[in-house]
Design a protein around this motif. Sequence first.
Motif, PDB file in Angstrom:
ATOM      1  N   ASP A 136       0.817  -1.206   0.000  1.00  0.00           N
ATOM      2  CA  ASP A 136       0.000   0.000   0.000  1.00  0.00           C
ATOM      3  C   ASP A 136       0.855   1.261   0.000  1.00  0.00           C
ATOM      4  O   ASP A 136       0.333   2.368   0.167  1.00  0.00           O
ATOM      5  N   GLY A 137       2.166   1.099  -0.168  1.00  0.00           N
ATOM      6  CA  GLY A 137       3.054   2.251  -0.136  1.00  0.00           C
ATOM      7  C   GLY A 137       2.942   3.108  -1.383  1.00  0.00           C
ATOM      8  O   GLY A 137       2.355   2.714  -2.390  1.00  0.00           O
ATOM      9  N   GLY A 138       3.492   4.291  -1.293  1.00  0.00           N
ATOM     10  CA  GLY A 138       3.460   5.216  -2.421  1.00  0.00           C
ATOM     11  C   GLY A 138       4.785   5.922  -2.571  1.00  0.00           C
ATOM     12  O   GLY A 138       5.685   5.803  -1.730  1.00  0.00           O
ATOM     13  N   ALA A 139       4.916   6.661  -3.655  1.00  0.00           N
ATOM     14  CA  ALA A 139       6.142   7.404  -3.946  1.00  0.00           C
ATOM     15  C   ALA A 139       5.776   8.750  -4.547  1.00  0.00           C
ATOM     16  O   ALA A 139       4.739   8.876  -5.218  1.00  0.00           O
ATOM     17  N   PRO A 140       6.609   9.755  -4.351  1.00  0.00           N
ATOM     18  CA  PRO A 140       6.377  11.057  -4.988  1.00  0.00           C
ATOM     19  C   PRO A 140       6.942  11.044  -6.411  1.00  0.00           C
ATOM     20  O   PRO A 140       7.983  11.626  -6.693  1.00  0.00           O
ATOM     21  N   PHE A 141       6.242  10.343  -7.300  1.00  0.00           N
ATOM     22  CA  PHE A 141       6.720  10.158  -8.673  1.00  0.00           C
ATOM     23  C   PHE A 141       7.058  11.504  -9.309  1.00  0.00           C
ATOM     24  O   PHE A 141       6.277  12.453  -9.263  1.00  0.00           O
ATOM     25  N   VAL A 142       8.239  11.558  -9.942  1.00  0.00           N
ATOM     26  CA  VAL A 142       8.682  12.809 -10.552  1.00  0.00           C
ATOM     27  C   VAL A 142       8.563  12.687 -12.065  1.00  0.00           C
ATOM     28  O   VAL A 142       8.918  11.670 -12.662  1.00  0.00           O
ATOM     29  N   ASP A 143       8.045  13.728 -12.684  1.00  0.00           N
ATOM     30  CA  ASP A 143       7.871  13.772 -14.137  1.00  0.00           C
ATOM     31  C   ASP A 143       9.242  13.954 -14.799  1.00  0.00           C
ATOM     32  O   ASP A 143      10.013  14.831 -14.418  1.00  0.00           O
ATOM     33  N   ALA A 144       9.526  13.137 -15.811  1.00  0.00           N
ATOM     34  CA  ALA A 144      10.794  13.254 -16.533  1.00  0.00           C
ATOM     35  C   ALA A 144      10.941  14.620 -17.202  1.00  0.00           C
ATOM     36  O   ALA A 144      12.060  15.065 -17.467  1.00  0.00           O
ATOM     37  N   GLU A 145       9.822  15.292 -17.470  1.00  0.00           N
ATOM     38  CA  GLU A 145       9.901  16.648 -18.021  1.00  0.00           C
ATOM     39  C   GLU A 145      10.548  17.591 -17.011  1.00  0.00           C
ATOM     40  O   GLU A 145      11.334  18.475 -17.374  1.00  0.00           O
ATOM     41  N   ASP A 146      10.236  17.401 -15.732  1.00  0.00           N
ATOM     42  CA  ASP A 146      10.870  18.221 -14.693  1.00  0.00           C
ATOM     43  C   ASP A 146      12.353  17.893 -14.573  1.00  0.00           C
ATOM     44  O   ASP A 146      13.188  18.790 -14.392  1.00  0.00           O
ATOM     45  N   ILE A 147      12.690  16.610 -14.636  1.00  0.00           N
ATOM     46  CA  ILE A 147      14.104  16.230 -14.572  1.00  0.00           C
ATOM     47  C   ILE A 147      14.879  16.885 -15.706  1.00  0.00           C
ATOM     48  O   ILE A 147      15.968  17.425 -15.506  1.00  0.00           O
ATOM     49  N   ALA A 148      14.304  16.857 -16.903  1.00  0.00           N
ATOM     50  CA  ALA A 148      14.972  17.462 -18.055  1.00  0.00           C
ATOM     51  C   ALA A 148      15.106  18.972 -17.891  1.00  0.00           C
ATOM     52  O   ALA A 148      16.145  19.554 -18.232  1.00  0.00           O
ATOM     53  N   ASP A 149      14.075  19.615 -17.359  1.00  0.00           N
ATOM     54  CA  ASP A 149      14.156  21.060 -17.144  1.00  0.00           C
ATOM     55  C   ASP A 149      15.285  21.411 -16.177  1.00  0.00           C
ATOM     56  O   ASP A 149      16.042  22.366 -16.396  1.00  0.00           O
ATOM     57  N   VAL A 150      15.408  20.638 -15.099  1.00  0.00           N
ATOM     58  CA  VAL A 150      16.477  20.900 -14.132  1.00  0.00           C
ATOM     59  C   VAL A 150      17.834  20.604 -14.755  1.00  0.00           C
ATOM     60  O   VAL A 150      18.798  21.371 -14.570  1.00  0.00           O
ATOM     61  N   GLU A 226       6.965  -0.556   3.203  1.00  0.00           N
ATOM     62  CA  GLU A 226       7.292  -0.338   4.614  1.00  0.00           C
ATOM     63  C   GLU A 226       7.232   1.149   4.988  1.00  0.00           C
ATOM     64  O   GLU A 226       7.585   1.521   6.104  1.00  0.00           O
ATOM     65  N   GLY A 227       6.810   1.975   4.046  1.00  0.00           N
ATOM     66  CA  GLY A 227       6.673   3.398   4.337  1.00  0.00           C
ATOM     67  C   GLY A 227       7.921   4.216   4.115  1.00  0.00           C
ATOM     68  O   GLY A 227       7.964   5.396   4.451  1.00  0.00           O
ATOM     69  N   ARG A 228       8.945   3.583   3.527  1.00  0.00           N
ATOM     70  CA  ARG A 228      10.175   4.315   3.234  1.00  0.00           C
ATOM     71  C   ARG A 228      10.189   4.746   1.772  1.00  0.00           C
ATOM     72  O   ARG A 228       9.533   4.148   0.931  1.00  0.00           O
ATOM     73  N   GLY A 229      10.952   5.797   1.462  1.00  0.00           N
ATOM     74  CA  GLY A 229      11.081   6.252   0.084  1.00  0.00           C
ATOM     75  C   GLY A 229       9.994   7.203  -0.370  1.00  0.00           C
ATOM     76  O   GLY A 229       9.871   7.470  -1.566  1.00  0.00           O
ATOM     77  N   ALA A 230       9.201   7.721   0.565  1.00  0.00           N
ATOM     78  CA  ALA A 230       8.111   8.637   0.189  1.00  0.00           C
ATOM     79  C   ALA A 230       8.411  10.082   0.562  1.00  0.00           C
ATOM     80  O   ALA A 230       7.540  10.946   0.424  1.00  0.00           O
ATOM     81  N   ASP A 231       9.626  10.344   1.013  1.00  0.00           N
ATOM     82  CA  ASP A 231       9.976  11.712   1.412  1.00  0.00           C
ATOM     83  C   ASP A 231       9.988  12.643   0.205  1.00  0.00           C
ATOM     84  O   ASP A 231      10.394  12.259  -0.900  1.00  0.00           O
ATOM     85  N   LEU A 232       9.558  13.872   0.419  1.00  0.00           N
ATOM     86  CA  LEU A 232       9.533  14.860  -0.652  1.00  0.00           C
ATOM     87  C   LEU A 232      10.855  15.609  -0.714  1.00  0.00           C
ATOM     88  O   LEU A 232      11.473  15.917   0.305  1.00  0.00           O
ATOM     89  N   GLY A 233      11.290  15.909  -1.929  1.00  0.00           N
ATOM     90  CA  GLY A 233      12.481  16.716  -2.146  1.00  0.00           C
ATOM     91  C   GLY A 233      12.109  18.071  -2.701  1.00  0.00           C
ATOM     92  O   GLY A 233      11.053  18.230  -3.332  1.00  0.00           O
ATOM     93  N   ASP A 234      12.982  19.053  -2.484  1.00  0.00           N
ATOM     94  CA  ASP A 234      12.694  20.410  -2.952  1.00  0.00           C
ATOM     95  C   ASP A 234      13.537  20.803  -4.155  1.00  0.00           C
ATOM     96  O   ASP A 234      13.646  21.977  -4.496  1.00  0.00           O
ATOM     97  N   GLY A 235      14.131  19.807  -4.827  1.00  0.00           N
ATOM     98  CA  GLY A 235      15.066  20.118  -5.904  1.00  0.00           C
ATOM     99  C   GLY A 235      14.471  20.857  -7.078  1.00  0.00           C
ATOM    100  O   GLY A 235      15.088  21.778  -7.615  1.00  0.00           O
ATOM    101  N   VAL A 236      13.270  20.465  -7.486  1.00  0.00           N
ATOM    102  CA  VAL A 236      12.647  21.139  -8.641  1.00  0.00           C
ATOM    103  C   VAL A 236      12.414  22.605  -8.322  1.00  0.00           C
ATOM    104  O   VAL A 236      12.747  23.493  -9.120  1.00  0.00           O
TER     105      VAL A 236
END
Length: 257
Positions: A136-150, A226-236
Amino acid sequence: MTTLILGGTGKTGRRVAQRVRNARIASRAGGFDLGDPASWALTGVTACYLVEPDLQAARLPRFVDHAVAAGVSRLVLLSAPRAGEEGHPLHAAEQAVRGSGVGWTILRPQWFAQNFSEGPWAPGIRAGVLSLPAGDGGAPFVDAEDIADVAVAALTGDRHHGEVYDLTGPRAVGFGEAVDVIARAAGREIEYVDVEPEAFVERQISFGVPSPVARLLTGLLADLREGRGADLGDGVERALGRPPRTFERFVAATTWT
């Protein structure tokens, strides 16, 4: 400026290539081999977008040395969460970039949203059943368009030198929710099924995935349950001055067949 883009036909590489002027694409189809220095056409290159498609390999440190010796003055590395830790497959690449003596930026994106549309989860989406060991875990999926912009901002602007950007979407999205959003956009039924991690490892190996890679990727997915890997980053936001694209925006902009 001439920018060499490793993995220039991949999810992020081709998007970077579409955004920069004087892009030189390095891909296997074009004869580029990250393990063969004879194929590294670095003459006139001033910036490099670095991607290691094979997590079992340790080829980037040598490439970085050659690139800097050839006159490259900017390096942008597509890395991964926790790559700063000893033992991570991309740790040596990060260390090589940091110690290169030229301007560098490291990108550490979370799971790509495009994994659902053009990556390893796309076959399941097309078949109507996506089976992963994420519970039931989730992730803050990042759009590859944002990765390319950065990446392009870092390749073309001095402000990003020495920065490590953790790139995520604006919120964590569970796989069940993600599949439901895609199903509504596609106009058909798609189911998410949780599977046991060991069964998932065995299935990946049966598909030809090397055992170390299968266990690494399965472990990352199992962390989510297990609830890990869902932390948000501020890089964008730090890099671009705007919030990251939402998962819903990614889904709406994608053709689901």
